[in-house]
Motif scaffolding. Structure first.
Motif, short mmCIF file in Angstrom:
data_model
loop_
_atom_site.label_atom_id
_atom_site.label_comp_id
_atom_site.label_asym_id
_atom_site.label_seq_id
_atom_site.Cartn_x
_atom_site.Cartn_y
_atom_site.Cartn_z
N ILE A 299 -1.83 5.40 -7.01
CA ILE A 299 -0.33 5.33 -6.71
C ILE A 299 0.15 6.87 -6.35
O ILE A 299 -0.59 7.70 -6.94
N GLY A 300 1.00 7.11 -5.51
CA GLY A 300 1.44 8.53 -4.90
C GLY A 300 1.59 8.54 -3.48
O GLY A 300 1.43 7.45 -2.68
N ASP A 301 2.24 9.50 -3.29
CA ASP A 301 2.58 9.80 -1.80
C ASP A 301 1.82 10.76 -1.21
O ASP A 301 1.53 11.77 -1.92
N MET A 302 1.30 10.61 -0.13
CA MET A 302 0.43 11.49 0.70
C MET A 302 1.28 12.62 1.10
O MET A 302 2.32 12.44 1.70
N GLU B 210 -10.43 15.40 2.86
CA GLU B 210 -9.65 15.06 1.58
C GLU B 210 -8.27 14.74 1.85
O GLU B 210 -7.67 15.45 2.74
N VAL B 211 -7.74 13.78 1.27
CA VAL B 211 -6.16 13.45 1.14
C VAL B 211 -5.60 13.71 0.05
O VAL B 211 -6.12 13.62 -1.07
N LEU B 212 -4.38 14.59 0.16
CA LEU B 212 -3.60 15.41 -0.95
C LEU B 212 -2.33 14.43 -1.05
O LEU B 212 -1.58 14.10 -0.31
N VAL B 213 -2.47 14.18 -2.54
CA VAL B 213 -1.39 12.91 -2.74
C VAL B 213 -0.60 13.80 -3.96
O VAL B 213 -1.09 14.53 -4.89
N ASP C 252 -16.49 1.53 -0.65
CA ASP C 252 -15.69 1.96 -1.67
C ASP C 252 -14.30 2.01 -0.93
O ASP C 252 -13.79 3.15 -0.43
N VAL C 253 -13.45 1.19 -1.29
CA VAL C 253 -12.30 1.08 -0.63
C VAL C 253 -11.14 1.38 -1.55
O VAL C 253 -10.86 0.85 -2.46
N THR C 254 -10.04 2.43 -1.12
CA THR C 254 -9.07 2.90 -1.84
C THR C 254 -7.61 2.81 -1.10
O THR C 254 -7.72 3.23 0.12
N LEU C 255 -6.73 2.24 -1.68
CA LEU C 255 -5.46 2.08 -1.09
C LEU C 255 -4.58 3.19 -1.74
O LEU C 255 -4.19 3.09 -3.02
N VAL C 256 -4.00 4.08 -0.97
CA VAL C 256 -2.87 5.04 -1.57
C VAL C 256 -1.46 4.63 -1.07
O VAL C 256 -1.28 4.23 0.03
N GLU C 257 -0.76 4.18 -2.11
CA GLU C 257 0.58 3.67 -1.81
C GLU C 257 1.43 4.12 -3.01
O GLU C 257 1.11 4.28 -4.15
N ARG C 258 2.93 4.68 -2.55
CA ARG C 258 3.73 5.34 -3.37
C ARG C 258 4.67 4.36 -4.36
O ARG C 258 4.99 4.58 -5.30
N ASN C 259 4.74 2.99 -3.96
CA ASN C 259 5.41 1.94 -4.71
C ASN C 259 4.19 1.17 -5.50
O ASN C 259 3.05 1.30 -5.33
N ARG C 260 4.85 0.46 -6.39
CA ARG C 260 4.02 -0.35 -7.39
C ARG C 260 3.71 -1.77 -6.64
O ARG C 260 2.89 -2.56 -7.01
N THR C 261 4.73 -2.14 -5.84
CA THR C 261 4.75 -3.86 -5.41
C THR C 261 4.92 -3.66 -3.85
O THR C 261 5.58 -2.41 -3.27
N HIS C 262 4.44 -4.64 -3.36
CA HIS C 262 4.72 -4.74 -1.79
C HIS C 262 5.35 -5.88 -1.56
O HIS C 262 5.39 -6.99 -2.16
N VAL C 263 6.40 -5.72 -0.28
CA VAL C 263 7.24 -7.11 0.07
C VAL C 263 7.17 -6.83 1.47
O VAL C 263 7.19 -5.44 1.97
N TRP C 264 6.95 -7.89 2.29
CA TRP C 264 6.86 -7.88 3.80
C TRP C 264 8.25 -7.28 4.14
O TRP C 264 9.48 -7.81 4.02
N VAL D 58 -22.61 5.33 -0.61
CA VAL D 58 -21.51 4.24 -0.46
C VAL D 58 -20.16 4.80 0.61
O VAL D 58 -19.64 5.86 -0.11
N PRO D 59 -20.05 4.16 1.53
CA PRO D 59 -18.96 4.99 2.48
C PRO D 59 -17.58 4.84 1.68
O PRO D 59 -17.26 3.63 1.13
N ARG D 60 -16.76 5.94 1.81
CA ARG D 60 -15.58 5.85 1.04
C ARG D 60 -14.42 5.71 2.13
O ARG D 60 -14.51 6.55 3.14
N ILE D 61 -13.71 4.43 2.00
CA ILE D 61 -12.73 4.13 3.01
C ILE D 61 -11.27 4.75 2.21
O ILE D 61 -11.09 3.65 1.19
N VAL D 62 -10.41 5.48 2.94
CA VAL D 62 -9.21 5.44 2.11
C VAL D 62 -8.04 5.06 3.15
O VAL D 62 -8.10 5.32 4.26
N ILE D 63 -7.05 4.03 2.74
CA ILE D 63 -6.16 3.57 3.50
C ILE D 63 -4.76 4.33 2.81
O ILE D 63 -4.39 3.91 1.59
N VAL D 64 -3.86 4.86 3.56
CA VAL D 64 -2.88 5.24 3.12
C VAL D 64 -1.70 4.30 3.57
O VAL D 64 -1.45 4.31 4.77
N GLY D 65 -0.84 3.80 2.78
CA GLY D 65 0.11 2.87 3.12
C GLY D 65 -0.09 1.41 2.88
O GLY D 65 -1.10 1.24 3.34
N GLY D 66 0.89 0.71 2.12
CA GLY D 66 0.26 -0.56 1.67
C GLY D 66 1.27 -1.70 2.13
O GLY D 66 1.68 -2.52 1.72
#
Length: 441
Positions: A85-88, A97-100, A39-51, A9-17
């Motif tokens: 959750i976390g900062d790249m 590999e992405v280090l968080v 397999d889609v993973t979103l890495v983001e330091r905040n818990r919530t998103h606002v436009w 299963v290809p692993r797609i990592v998206i950094v930034g929400g």
């Protein structure tokens, strides 16, 4: 077909929400993540998103953040992707590999340790931040509207300043109810107009010792020769007239030399007193991106990408939104706007499956639909179909306001679908009739 994880299963990592990253994760998760095809993973330091274009409304108190924020954990659960959750803080291209960084709570306790996330395809969408150009005092004394936390902090300080002025027996200090906004781009102009209304609404809720017309003053400072320098001159001219009618002092051709605790010093010797100072000038990508893992970056730390949105030195790594530098013909690079991030997310949603299958990728083409600037309840101005008609179709008023709202609804639709957006919109309209029109805490 490209090589993928042993699981197949290809692993797609998206950094930034932000707008682009979250839309891409949601759409890929809906179509492929739910079925186990990606397999889609979103890495983001905040818990919530606002436009992000809404931050000025949160700062001014005219928008309740709780009614508009998106919980990443819930969004991931509902739409078939993983949220981590976390900062790249680093990138290993050889190991893919992405280090968080470790995530710490408000009291400094570790919630998650330092981690690495393997990828087959990496999409970097971490947005931008203000560029203070090393101006003395900005870091210590100015607020930058880069996150929900910044906007909420400004709103609380604004309300506290009004309450403090109301409660004191001595005359109001020279700087106390004065706001200096440095940078007259869209964010600075929108914040100035919104603050004119909300500060008066705050005072109207029983703070009768404060004279809004006499005591509250907003100053907008711009180094260029006019406000909204990136937009057509007619839009700039009409905006400046409206700001003048609102009593906003506009200083153009004014370069900031230093920011102090209660004042802004200009290079021509003028001093602008202010208790609240906002830095809204300049844009750059986060500093840690500069030449990260040997990838090509420009002078403002943006990752240089090909027309396919792949970074120039690694075809497995894509970059979208404000942190990417994508050529736009003779006009330089694609501008850092929410509409660009939305378009790029839509493009990659179609191209990533093609990349995994080893098929050639289509080039991204930016379609400029113009620019809109909201001046709160007073007006909305803008230029439509910028590239199509040369940026000459300038308009304002109700139609412009509706188009501005439509941009936000398009973002919500990409995240939630038609039914939820319709119900949420109705709920907000009903709630607005029963609550204060300005957030008072």
């Amino acid at each position: 077909m490209m090589a993928v994880a042993q699981s197949g299963v290809p692993r797609i990592v998206i950094v930034g929400g932000g707008a682009g990253g979250l839309e891409l994760a949601t759409r890929l998760g809906d179509k492929y993540g739910r079925k186990g095809k990606l397999d889609v993973t979103l890495v983001e330091r905040n818990r919530t998103h606002v436009w992000k274009p809404k931050l000025h409304e949160i700062a001014a108190g005219s928008m309740d953040i709780s009614a508009h924020e998106v919980d990443y954990l819930a969004q991931a659960y509902w739409h078939g992707f993983h949220y981590r959750i976390g900062d790249m803080i680093g990138l290993d291209r050889d190991k893919r590999e992405v280090l968080v960084a470790p995530y710490l709570d408000a009291e400094g306790r570790e919630v998650t340790p330092q981690r690495t996330f393997p990828y087959d395809v990496l999409v970097i969408a971490i947005g931008s931040q203000n560029n203070d150009f090393g101006t003395p005092g900005v870091v210590d004394h100015a607020i930058k509207l880069e996150s929900q936390r910044d906007a909420s902090r400004f709103r609380e300080r604004m309300i506290n300043a009004c309450i403090r002025a109301h409660s004191q027996s001595s005359p109001i200090a020279l700087h106390q109810l004065k706001v200096a906004i440095i940078g007259a781009g869209a964010t600075g102009v929108e914040l100035a107009a919104e603050l004119h209304r909300t500060t008066r609404e705050v005072v109207a809720y029983g703070l009768d010792q404060v004279d809004a017309e006499k005591d509250i003053k907003i100053t907008l400072i711009e180094a260029a020769g006019r406000v909204l320098p990136a937009l057509p001159e007619r839009v700039s001219r009409e905006t400046e007239k409206l700001l003048a009618r609102l009593g906003v002092e506009v200083l153009v051709g004014a370069k900031v030399a230093e920011v102090g605790a209660q004042q802004v010093s200009l290079t021509d010797g003028r001093v602008i007193p202010a208790e609240l100072i906002v830095w809204a000038a300049g844009v750059k990508a986060p500093d840690f991106l500069k030449d990260i893992a040997g990838l090509e970056t420009n002078r403002i730390n943006q990752l240089v990408v090909r027309q396919t949105l792949q970074t120039t030195r690694d075809e497995r790594i894509f970059a979208i939104g404000d942190c990417s530098a994508c050529a736009w013909g003779e006009r330089g690079n694609v501008p850092p706007r929410a509409q660009a991030a939305h378009q790029q997310a839509s493009h990659l949603y179609k191209q990533i499956p093609r990349f995994i299958r080893g098929e050639p990728l289509a080039d991204y083409r930016y379609h400029d639909f113009g620019s809109l600037v909201s001046l709160g309840e007073f007006s909305t101005v803008g230029s439509m179909m910028g590239a199509l008609v040369g940026g000459n179709l300038v308009f304002e008023g109700l139609f412009a306001r509706m188009m501005y709202l439509l941009l936000y609804k398009m973002h919500e639709y990409a995240l939630h679908g038609f039914a939820k957006v319709t119900l949420d919109t109705l709920a907000r309209l009903i709630t607005r009739r029963t609550e204060p029109h300005v957030k008072l805490h």
